[in-house]
Design an enzyme around this catalytic site. Structure first.
Site, PDB file in Angstrom:
ATOM      1  N   CYS A 141      -3.415   4.751   5.554  1.00 50.02           N
ATOM      2  CA  CYS A 141      -2.447   5.072   6.604  1.00 50.02           C
ATOM      3  C   CYS A 141      -1.172   5.574   5.938  1.00 50.02           C
ATOM      4  O   CYS A 141      -0.728   5.005   4.946  1.00 50.02           O
ATOM      5  CB  CYS A 141      -2.106   3.830   7.431  1.00 50.02           C
ATOM      6  SG  CYS A 141      -3.499   3.139   8.326  1.00 50.02           S
ATOM      7  N   GLN A 142      -0.580   6.613   6.508  1.00 43.99           N
ATOM      8  CA  GLN A 142       0.689   7.112   5.995  1.00 43.99           C
ATOM      9  C   GLN A 142       1.789   6.089   6.280  1.00 43.99           C
ATOM     10  O   GLN A 142       2.624   5.820   5.434  1.00 43.99           O
ATOM     11  CB  GLN A 142       1.028   8.445   6.653  1.00 43.99           C
ATOM     12  CG  GLN A 142       2.302   9.076   6.105  1.00 43.99           C
ATOM     13  CD  GLN A 142       2.559  10.436   6.704  1.00 43.99           C
ATOM     14  OE1 GLN A 142       1.960  10.828   7.692  1.00 43.99           O
ATOM     15  NE2 GLN A 142       3.486  11.166   6.112  1.00 43.99           N
TER      16      GLN A 142
END
Length: 142
Positions: free
Chosen positions: A57-58
């Site tokens: 996930c960013q």
């Protein structure tokens, strides 16, 4: 958000599709996602550890499992408003269910509400990583 989980993951997905059908455009749908994220249960700071972090996930996402194969519960949070909304949807479908149902349930609602076309590649990757981790926890409980 409902405090009582729908009878099945399939029913939860159906309910989500019905809710998103009320909105005419994606601006309204994103706002609804943000509102859902704001309704997530408070997340304990001591669970914001590397052990519970979802990689891929960013934004920062933490996912904590509890329960057993008969009934698994998940808590999760993100530092992103839209990702928190995605978490709220995922928890509606997958939390408080038997591990076997979690593993067997494909996230059809993502496609059915048009979300797949409206997420950035990094958010799509993050959502896939979160679902993979959640299903891995369920598979380990079986």
């Amino acid at each position: 958000m409902n405090t009582l989980a729908p009878a099945s993951a399939a029913q939860a997905q159906h309910d989500i599709v019905d809710e998103f059908a009320f909105f005419g455009d994606w601006t309204e749908r994103y706002q609804y996602l943000i509102d859902l994220g704001k309704q997530l249960a408070p997340f304990p700071d001591d669970c914001k550890t590397e052990d519970y972090r979802v990689h891929g996930c960013q934004s920062m996402v933490w996912l904590v499992p509890s329960g057993d194969a008969a009934n698994m519960h998940f808590e999760a949070i993100s530092d992103s408003a839209i990702v928190s909304g995605l978490i709220a949807l995922v928890l509606r479908v997958y939390s408080d269910r038997p591990a076997a149902e979690i593993v067997a349930t494909e996230p059809a609602f993502i496609q059915d509400i048009g979300l797949a076309k409206h997420l950035s590649p990094t958010r799509s990757n993050g959502l896939a990583a979160m679902l993979a981790k959640l299903k891995a926890y369920a598979a380990a409980a079986l």
